[in-house]
Design a protein around this motif. Structure first.
Motif, mmCIF file in Angstrom:
data_model
loop_
_atom_site.group_PDB
_atom_site.id
_atom_site.type_symbol
_atom_site.label_atom_id
_atom_site.label_comp_id
_atom_site.label_asym_id
_atom_site.label_seq_id
_atom_site.Cartn_x
_atom_site.Cartn_y
_atom_site.Cartn_z
ATOM 1 N N LYS A 141 0.869 -1.150 0.017
ATOM 2 C CA LYS A 141 0.298 -0.075 -0.208
ATOM 3 C C LYS A 141 0.764 1.234 0.021
ATOM 4 N N LEU A 142 1.887 1.294 0.673
ATOM 5 C CA LEU A 142 2.570 2.424 1.025
ATOM 6 C C LEU A 142 3.912 2.602 0.334
ATOM 7 N N GLY A 143 4.425 1.450 -0.042
ATOM 8 C CA GLY A 143 5.736 1.117 -0.889
ATOM 9 C C GLY A 143 7.016 0.981 -0.001
ATOM 10 N N TYR A 144 7.951 0.582 -0.480
ATOM 11 C CA TYR A 144 9.169 0.125 0.125
ATOM 12 C C TYR A 144 9.634 1.271 0.988
ATOM 13 N N LYS A 145 9.740 2.266 0.463
ATOM 14 C CA LYS A 145 10.589 3.309 1.286
ATOM 15 C C LYS A 145 9.813 3.591 2.697
ATOM 16 N N GLN A 146 8.541 3.999 2.487
ATOM 17 C CA GLN A 146 7.487 4.107 3.812
ATOM 18 C C GLN A 146 7.723 2.745 4.456
ATOM 19 N N GLY A 147 7.667 1.725 4.080
ATOM 20 C CA GLY A 147 7.736 0.495 4.861
ATOM 21 C C GLY A 147 9.123 0.594 5.776
ATOM 22 N N SER A 194 10.409 -5.302 3.917
ATOM 23 C CA SER A 194 10.539 -3.927 3.090
ATOM 24 C C SER A 194 12.028 -3.935 2.207
ATOM 25 N N ALA A 195 13.140 -4.481 2.865
ATOM 26 C CA ALA A 195 14.493 -4.132 2.532
ATOM 27 C C ALA A 195 14.758 -5.329 1.616
ATOM 28 N N ASN A 196 14.520 -6.379 1.944
ATOM 29 C CA ASN A 196 14.866 -7.773 1.391
ATOM 30 C C ASN A 196 14.535 -7.542 -0.194
ATOM 31 N N PRO A 197 13.219 -7.504 -0.470
ATOM 32 C CA PRO A 197 12.902 -7.440 -1.766
ATOM 33 C C PRO A 197 13.458 -6.123 -2.712
ATOM 34 N N TYR A 198 13.428 -5.023 -1.894
ATOM 35 C CA TYR A 198 13.901 -3.731 -2.506
ATOM 36 C C TYR A 198 15.351 -3.874 -2.807
ATOM 37 N N THR A 249 4.963 -8.772 -4.919
ATOM 38 C CA THR A 249 6.347 -8.856 -4.270
ATOM 39 C C THR A 249 6.511 -8.578 -2.729
ATOM 40 N N GLY A 250 5.637 -7.684 -2.422
ATOM 41 C CA GLY A 250 5.635 -6.962 -0.984
ATOM 42 C C GLY A 250 4.873 -8.275 -0.254
ATOM 43 N N GLU A 251 3.824 -8.546 -0.717
ATOM 44 C CA GLU A 251 2.901 -9.394 0.004
ATOM 45 C C GLU A 251 3.693 -10.965 0.131
ATOM 46 N N GLY A 252 4.489 -11.155 -1.103
ATOM 47 C CA GLY A 252 5.316 -12.496 -1.162
ATOM 48 C C GLY A 252 6.325 -12.448 -0.032
#
Length: 437
Positions: free
Chosen positions: A85-91, A135-139, A378-381
């Motif tokens: 919902k918010l994106g990797y950075k906000q996460g 957040s960080a691993n998939p990013y 990807t985030g959900e995974g």
């Protein structure tokens, strides 16, 4: 690369063109991996310290690790939705802030000298770290060329291992340096005052950690991280397969993700099991007969090997297919475990210590293989995979059951089964859905 879709090829080309711009973001993100490795490793210092402060049994003291792993189970899937919902950075920013708040809660927990309060603070801290992982691993995996995703994640995970190596030295100096006197040698009033003083030993270190986490959160909030698109299709295509991949509305429908979650579950479980029993293993008369205080010193070899292995793995994974290297390392670890079980003596001790070197690339490699081709999921995974880290709380209990009934040496067949599954995932299980020729 044969079999890659035009969309993925365009993304790869843009990533290559902008590759130089990704170096600074990767350096910033690497600090996250160091910090959560550092904080996680401090649990090994908290266990003996709080056990002495509150006169806990071993089962009660292990609630520290239990609360930490339960946070992965409870929070990973919600964290995955939050990232989508918010994106990797906000996460990442929210994760750092939450972890910082958890560190601050150690101050009132120590002030109240309440073990339950400590466990609650630890759960909040672990929840923040869970969100960081999601957040960080998939990013990191998608921040660059797809074919080097495993290499990048292994490199950043190497700094995670650096954190786990340095934290025990830090903790021993600022936390365990407080002398502990048995409660029986003091009056009840003195014992209560002494317990409060010992509990307070964690206040300053964790306030310092909170300030560092908040500072990193501010830097990342102000830093312009590049926006990247998740690839809709995996980069590895099985022999004889076309580039026709299936997309699903439900993240659980991705077979390679589900099998990857099982891989994360058994890997973390096996790693924690080996680490948990290693000191006792080296103390066995038929192995090395070491005292606990002496055996514990050898653990630095185990964790140091994991750190070195990740730097080596980051280089190898630019030349070797991730699945093949994962399977090779899993077979080597299986062989080392069998040597330990069948040969005994100091040979067995060194066989287990060497496992750290080959464990090194497994978590990040399984992770990147499992999220390939998830696209918008990807985030959900990532949340599903981080939730599977709860294996670290379950597999050691299973091995402990067999250790009680078969003996410690023979109980290592449980990690053997885990690594054989990892080898299967590296050779075959990680391939995504495809339509064969």
């Amino acid at each position: 690369m044969a079999g890659v879709s035009p969309a993925l090829s365009m993304r790869s080309g843009s990533a290559q063109a902008a590759g130089a711009n990704y170096r600074t973001p990767l350096i910033v993100l690497t600090s996250l991996f160091f910090m959560w490795g550092f904080i996680t490793s401090l649990n090994d210092i908290l266990i003996p310290h709080l056990r002495a402060v509150f006169t806990l049994s071993y089962v009660q003291a292990m609630m520290i690790q239990f609360c930490f792993f339960v946070a992965y189970l409870v929070m990973s899937f919600p964290a995955g939705f939050l990232v989508e919902k918010l994106g990797y950075k906000q996460g990442i920013v929210i994760g750092l802030t939450t972890a910082g708040i958890g560190c601050l809660l150690f101050y009132p927990a120590a002030g109240q000298a309440s073990y339950v309060f400590f466990l609650g603070a630890l759960f909040v801290l672990a929840s923040g770290i869970t969100l960081l992982q999601v957040s960080a691993n998939p990013y990191v995996a998608i921040l660059g060329q797809p074919e080097t995703a495993s290499s990048r994640l292994n490199l950043t995970q190497a700094f995670n291992s650096l954190g786990t190596t340095l934290a025990p030295f830090f903790g021993s100096l600022v936390i365990l340096s407080v002398a502990t006197r048995p409660a029986g040698e003091m009056s009840p009033a003195d014992a209560a005052a002494h317990a409060a003083a010992e509990a307070a030993a964690v206040q300053v270190p964790y306030i310092g950690l909170a300030l560092v986490l908040f500072a990193i959160a501010v830097v990342i909030a102000l830093f312009k991280l590049p926006k990247v698109e998740e690839p809709e299709m995996p980069t590895e295509v099985p022999e004889g397969g076309k580039a026709v991949y299936h997309t699903h509305e439900n993240v659980w429908a991705y077979r390679h993700l589900v099998l990857g979650a099982v891989g994360i579950f058994v890997y973390v479980g096996a790693e924690v099991s080996i680490g948990s029993f290693l000191v006792n293993f080296m103390g066995q008369p038929e192995i090395a007969g070491l005292r606990e205080v002496d055996a514990a010193k050898y653990l630095s070899i185990y964790w140091g090997g994991a750190m070195v292995g990740r730097f080596i793995g980051a280089a190898l994974l630019t030349r070797v297919r991730p699945g093949y290297l994962l399977a090779f390392n899993a077979f080597v670890v299986t062989a080392l475990l069998l040597v330990a079980m069948l040969v005994a003596g100091k040979t067995a001790m060194w066989a287990l210590l060497l496992i750290g070197l080959f464990n090194s690339i497994m978590f990040p490699t399984i992770f990147t293989l499992a999220i390939e081709g998830l696209g918008k999921h990807t985030g959900e995974g990532s949340g599903v995979l981080c939730m599977a880290i709860v294996g670290g709380a379950i597999v050691p209990v299973i091995q402990g059951f067999f250790a009680d009934h078969l003996g410690l040496l023979m109980s290592f067949f449980i990690p053997v089964v885990c690594y054989l599954y990892i080898a299967y995932y590296g050779l075959k299980g990680h391939y995504a859905d495809f339509t064969p020729n």
